[in-house]
Design a protein around this motif. Structure first.
Motif, PDB file in Angstrom:
ATOM      1  N   ASN A 206       2.076  -1.655  -1.928  1.00 37.96           N
ATOM      2  CA  ASN A 206       1.438  -2.856  -1.406  1.00 37.96           C
ATOM      3  C   ASN A 206       1.057  -3.780  -2.561  1.00 37.96           C
ATOM      4  OD1 ASN A 206      -1.095  -4.456  -0.480  1.00 37.96           O
ATOM      5  ND2 ASN A 206      -0.259  -3.643   1.426  1.00 37.96           N
ATOM      6  N   SER A 207       1.127  -5.093  -2.336  1.00 38.17           N
ATOM      7  CA  SER A 207       0.873  -6.053  -3.414  1.00 38.17           C
ATOM      8  C   SER A 207      -0.556  -5.988  -3.944  1.00 38.17           C
ATOM      9  CB  SER A 207       1.177  -7.472  -2.939  1.00 38.17           C
ATOM     10  OG  SER A 207       0.306  -7.843  -1.880  1.00 38.17           O
ATOM     11  N   THR A 208      -1.486  -5.435  -3.143  1.00 37.72           N
ATOM     12  CA  THR A 208      -2.855  -5.280  -3.632  1.00 37.72           C
ATOM     13  C   THR A 208      -2.978  -4.135  -4.619  1.00 37.72           C
ATOM     14  OG1 THR A 208      -3.435  -3.767  -1.832  1.00 37.72           O
ATOM     15  CG2 THR A 208      -3.793  -6.126  -1.452  1.00 37.72           C
TER      16      THR A 208
ATOM     17  N   TYR B 224      12.901   4.207   4.399  1.00 34.48           N
ATOM     18  CA  TYR B 224      11.517   3.885   4.721  1.00 34.48           C
ATOM     19  C   TYR B 224      10.518   4.752   3.964  1.00 34.48           C
ATOM     20  CZ  TYR B 224      11.775   8.061   7.656  1.00 34.48           C
ATOM     21  OH  TYR B 224      11.928   9.342   8.107  1.00 34.48           O
ATOM     22  N   VAL B 225      10.971   5.796   3.291  1.00 35.02           N
ATOM     23  CA  VAL B 225      10.049   6.698   2.581  1.00 35.02           C
ATOM     24  C   VAL B 225       9.630   6.056   1.259  1.00 35.02           C
ATOM     25  CG1 VAL B 225       9.717   8.952   1.499  1.00 35.02           C
ATOM     26  CG2 VAL B 225      11.010   8.765   3.639  1.00 35.02           C
ATOM     27  N   GLY B 226       8.346   5.743   1.154  1.00 36.83           N
ATOM     28  CA  GLY B 226       7.834   5.131  -0.069  1.00 36.83           C
ATOM     29  C   GLY B 226       6.945   6.053  -0.884  1.00 36.83           C
ATOM     30  N   GLU B 227       6.536   7.180  -0.289  1.00 38.78           N
ATOM     31  CA  GLU B 227       5.627   8.084  -0.994  1.00 38.78           C
ATOM     32  C   GLU B 227       5.799   9.502  -0.467  1.00 38.78           C
ATOM     33  OE1 GLU B 227       1.049   7.629  -2.171  1.00 38.78           O
ATOM     34  OE2 GLU B 227       1.303   7.970  -0.026  1.00 38.78           O
ATOM     35  N   MET B 228       5.828  10.463  -1.376  1.00 34.92           N
ATOM     36  CA  MET B 228       5.834  11.880  -1.028  1.00 34.92           C
ATOM     37  C   MET B 228       4.495  12.477  -1.435  1.00 34.92           C
ATOM     38  SD  MET B 228       9.644  13.169  -2.128  1.00 34.92           S
ATOM     39  CE  MET B 228       9.682  12.340  -3.706  1.00 34.92           C
ATOM     40  N   ARG B 229       3.773  13.024  -0.477  1.00 32.56           N
ATOM     41  CA  ARG B 229       2.476  13.629  -0.758  1.00 32.56           C
ATOM     42  C   ARG B 229       2.641  15.140  -0.906  1.00 32.56           C
ATOM     43  NH1 ARG B 229      -1.792  10.129   3.001  1.00 32.56           N
ATOM     44  NH2 ARG B 229      -1.269   8.111   2.053  1.00 32.56           N
TER      45      ARG B 229
ATOM     46  N   HIS C 142      -1.456   2.626  -1.180  1.00 31.22           N
ATOM     47  CA  HIS C 142      -1.114   1.913   0.039  1.00 31.22           C
ATOM     48  C   HIS C 142       0.280   1.315  -0.135  1.00 31.22           C
ATOM     49  CE1 HIS C 142      -5.372   1.256   1.902  1.00 31.22           C
ATOM     50  NE2 HIS C 142      -5.206   2.475   1.429  1.00 31.22           N
ATOM     51  N   LEU C 143       1.062   1.324   0.952  1.00 31.94           N
ATOM     52  CA  LEU C 143       2.452   0.901   0.886  1.00 31.94           C
ATOM     53  C   LEU C 143       2.677  -0.425   1.595  1.00 31.94           C
ATOM     54  CD1 LEU C 143       4.091   4.357   1.732  1.00 31.94           C
ATOM     55  CD2 LEU C 143       3.614   3.401  -0.539  1.00 31.94           C
ATOM     56  N   ARG C 144       3.757  -1.085   1.211  1.00 33.84           N
ATOM     57  CA  ARG C 144       4.144  -2.330   1.869  1.00 33.84           C
ATOM     58  C   ARG C 144       4.580  -2.046   3.307  1.00 33.84           C
ATOM     59  NH1 ARG C 144       8.516  -4.950   0.409  1.00 33.84           N
ATOM     60  NH2 ARG C 144       9.448  -3.465  -1.041  1.00 33.84           N
TER      61      ARG C 144
END
Length: 577
Positions: free
Chosen positions: A440-442, A392-397, A451-453
C-alpha cells in the motif's frame, strides 16, 4: 541628397521612442504575470507561496561579499540529535577533506564553569555527507560537542534536536512524491490519518517560515508522510546534494513545524521499475549488537536461497563493520544502512521495502535470531514459485516457533541453530515475506505484516512447508540485551509494566533484567532438532563437525574467547576475524 537621407534615417523621433518604450514596459509586465501564473499552476492553486520566496533555490555563497578571497571551509557539526542514552553528531565535511575516525576525535562537554572529555562510542559511515559520531549522553547542564585530538581545537556545533520530535529521514519515490519519516506524530497504529491537518515544508531554515515552500500531504499514517514534491526540487537534483540539499519537514496546522534533519538530495529509488527483478529472494533486518550471530544467519540463508541482504544497523558498537567486510569478501551481497533512530522498526522496514523494491521479487522481514526452515522436500525457490503463479498474492505469512535456552548457560559454540533444540509447543506470531510492488502507498506495517494495495491478498503458509525458528529466549547473557532497548514502535518495553500479558514479553519475567534461577530450563515443551540436523548435514566438516562460522582452528576459537570476554557485556564468542 544621399547623405541627407541617411542622416534622417539615423535619427529616431520622440514619438517613436515613446511608443517603443511603452511596448517594452507592457511586454515585461505581461511576461511577469504569465510567469507567476505558470508557477501557481505548476505547484497547485491551494499552496501558500510567499512573494519573497526564491524559486531557484540558490545556496548561500560562502564567499566574502567584500571581494576578498573565499573563506576556507572547515569541518563542523551540522546538527546534533539527543537519544536517551547517547548523542548523535552529524559531521559536515568540506570537499577534499579526509574522513575522521574514532581515534581522531574527542567528545567534549561544556557547562558554564567547566568542561570534560570522553572517547566517542562509535563513528558510523564512510560518506562525507552522512557520517555520524556517537558520544555518551552528556551530564545534566552540559552541552556536547567535538574536538580534534591532534590540536585540541573545538569543532563548531550546529543546532541540537530531541529524538522524539523530529523529521529524521526522507526519500523521493518513483511517482516523484517525497516519503518523509517523522518521530513524534503519535498517530494510531495501522490507521490512515487525516492529511488535511498537515502540510509539507521545504527549505534550509525552518525558523524563517516566509522563505519556505509548502506543499500538500498526499497521505499520512503512523510515522510516514507522503508529500507532493515541488517541481523546483525535482528539477535541480545536482545542485542540492549532500550538505547543501534542501531539507523537508512536516507542519501540523495550528501547532507549528517539526525540527528536521532530513535532506531530500538525490532520488533514493529508481524512477522507472525494471522489467525483470535481479533477485528472487532478499531479506531486510534491523539489528543492534548482533555481529557475533550474523555470519551464521547470512551463511545459512544463502544456502537455502536468499540472494541479497539489507541490514539496518541501530547503533551497534560491536564492530559489525568488520563482520560485514568479511561477508562481503566472501561474496555475500550485503548492503548496510545506518539507521540510528530508536523505536522506529516499522519505519525502517518501510524504508527498506522501497530500497529493495527495484531489485527483489520477494523480501522477507525477519530478525537475526529468526531462521527460515523448510521441513518438507520443497526448497525456498519452490515455495516462492508456487505463490508467484497467483498474481494476487502480495504477502506470505509464516508462523514462528519460539525456542528457549534448552538447558544451556553459555552461548553455544556451534551457533544458535545447533545449540538450541527445545521450544514452546504452539506458534507465536508470524513474520512476512512480501512482494514489495504490492505494498500500500501508505507503507503501513506493524513489524509482522504490511498493508497491501487493492487487488492483492496475503496467504498463510502451511507449517509443514515453511516455518520460522525464532531463537527468542537464548541464554541469559544474550537475552538480557533485549531489556536495553526494543526497536519496534508498537512493541512494549519490558522495563515498564504496560501490556503485561503481551506475547512480545517473556512470560513471568517481570520488568527487571534479573536472571531467574530456572532460566536455562524455561520455554522447553517440545524437543525439535529438525533445523539442527539440517545445518549439520549442510555445513559441518565430517571429521570435526566444525561449522564455517566457528573459525578454522580451535586455537583461533580460544583466542577469540579470551580476547572478547568481558568486552561485550558478558558475551563469550566473537566470530569476526
Amino acid at each position: 541628397m544621399k547623405d541627407r537621407g541617411k542622416k534622417q534615417r539615423d535619427v529616431v523621433s520622440w514619438s517613436g521612442f515613446f511608443w517603443c518604450t511603452l511596448i517594452v514596459v507592457f511586454s515585461c509586465v505581461l511576461f511577469t504575470g504569465f510567469t507567476f501564473s505558470t508557477f501557481h499552476l505548476l505547484f497547485g492553486g491551494n499552496e501558500k507561496f510567499q512573494p519573497v520566496f526564491v524559486f531557484r533555490w540558490q545556496v548561500p555563497s560562502r564567499e566574502s561579499i567584500s571581494g576578498e578571497a573565499p573563506v576556507t571551509p572547515s569541518i563542523s557539526i551540522r546538527e546534533t540529535v539527543l537519544l536517551p542514552d547517547q548523542a548523535l553528531l552529524f559531521l559536515n565535511y568540506p570537499p577534499s577533506t579526509r574522513l575522521f575516525t574514532k581515534e581522531d576525535l574527542d567528545c567534549v562537554y561544556f557547562s558554564a564553569n567547566s568542561s570534560l572529555k570522553q572517547e566517542p562510542l562509535y563513528v558510523d559511515g564512510d560518506d562525507r555527507d552522512s557520517q555520524i559520531v556517537r558520544c555518551p549522553l552528556h551530564p545534566r547542564g552540559f552541552t556536547v560537542s567535538l574536538a580534534l585530538k591532534s590540536d585540541g581545537e573545538n569543532i563548531t556545533a550546529g543546532p541540537t534536536h530531541s529524538w522524539d520530535s523530529l523529521v529524521y529521514e526522507a526519500m523521493i519515490d518513483r511517482d516523484n512524491t517525497t516519503i518523509v519519516f517523522v518521530k513524534g506524530l503519535n498517530l494510531r497504529a495501522e490507521k490512515i490519518s487525516n492529511s488535511s491537518k498537515f502540510e509539507c515544508v521545504y527549505g534550509w531554515d525552518f525558523t524563517r517560515p516566509r522563505h519556505l515552500l509548502r506543499t500538500n500531504v498526499v497521505s499520512i499514517a503512523q510515522e510516514i508522510v507522503r508529500c507532493k514534491t515541488p517541481l523546483s526540487v525535482l528539477s535541480s537534483p545536482r545542485r542540492m546534494m549532500g550538505n547543501n540539499s534542501v531539507k523537508v519537514s512536516i507542519r501540523v496546522k495550528g501547532r507549528g513545524i517539526f525540527h528536521s534533519i532530513a535532506r531530500v538530495g538525490l532520488r533514493s529509488v529508481r524512477p522507472d521499475p525494471p522489467v525483470r527483478k535481479e533477485y528472487e529472494m532478499c531479506v531486510c533486518t534491523m539489528l543492534r549488537n548482533q555481529a557475533r550471530f550474523l555470519k551464521e544467519w547470512v551463511m545459512y540463508h544463502a544456502a537455502i536461497g536468499v540472494q541479497r541482504w539489507f541490514i539496518y544497523d541501530n547503533n551497534s558498537d560491536d564492530n559489525i563493520d568488520e563482520v560485514l567486510e568479511w561477508l562481503s569478501n566472501a561474496n555475500y551481497n550485503i548492503t548496510m544502512h545506518i539507521w540510528p533512530w530508536i523505536k522506529t522498526q516499522e519505519a525502517g522496514f518501510a524504508h527498506c521495502a522501497l530500497r529493495a523494491r527495484d531489485f527483489c521479487e520477494w523480501v522477507g522481514f525477519i530478525d537475526v535470531d529468526e531462521f527460515l526452515y523448510l521441513p518438507s522436500t520443497l526448497g525456498l525457490h519452490d515455495v516462492l514459485q508456487n505463490q508467484s503463479r497467483y498474481g494476487y498474492v502480495g504477502e506470505m505469512r509464516t508462523s514462528c516457533y519460539s525456542f528457549g535456552p534448552s538447558g544451556l548457560t553459555r552461548v553455544p559454540p556451534q551457533g544458535v541453530t545447533v545449540g538450541y533444540t527445545c521450544r514452546v509447543g504452539v506458534v507465536e506470531r508470524h513474520k512476512s515475506i512480501v512482494r514489495p510492488e504490492a505494498l500500500n502507498s501508505t507503507l503501513i506495517n506493524v513489524v509482522h505484516h504490511f498493508h497491501l494495495r487493492h487487488g492483492f491478498e496475503y496467504v498463510n503458509v502451511d507449517k509443514g512447508v515453511l516455518i520460522i525458528n525464532h531463537y527468542k529466549y537464548q541464554v541469559w547473557e544474550v537475552f538480557k540485551e533485549k531489556f536495553y532497548r526494543r526497536v519496534a514502535t508498537y512493541v512494549a518495553d519490558w522495563q515498564n509494566d504496560q501490556n503485561a500479558g503481551s506475547k512480545d514479553r517473556a512470560p513471568g519475567l517481570g520488568t527487571r533484567a534479573v536472571e531467574p534461577q530456572d532460566w536455562s530450563t524455561r520455554f522447553c515443551e517440545v524437543y525439535d532438532a529438525g533445523l539442527r540436523d539440517e545445518v549439520l548435514r549442510i555445513f559441518a566438516k565430517p571429521e570435526s563437525q566444525i561449522l564455517p562460522w566457528q573459525g578454522e582452528h580451535e586455537e583461533h576459537e580460544q583466542h577469540l574467547r579470551t580476547r572478547t570476554k568481558g568486552k561485550h557485556k558478558g558475551f563469550f564468542y566473537d566470530y569476526v576475524r
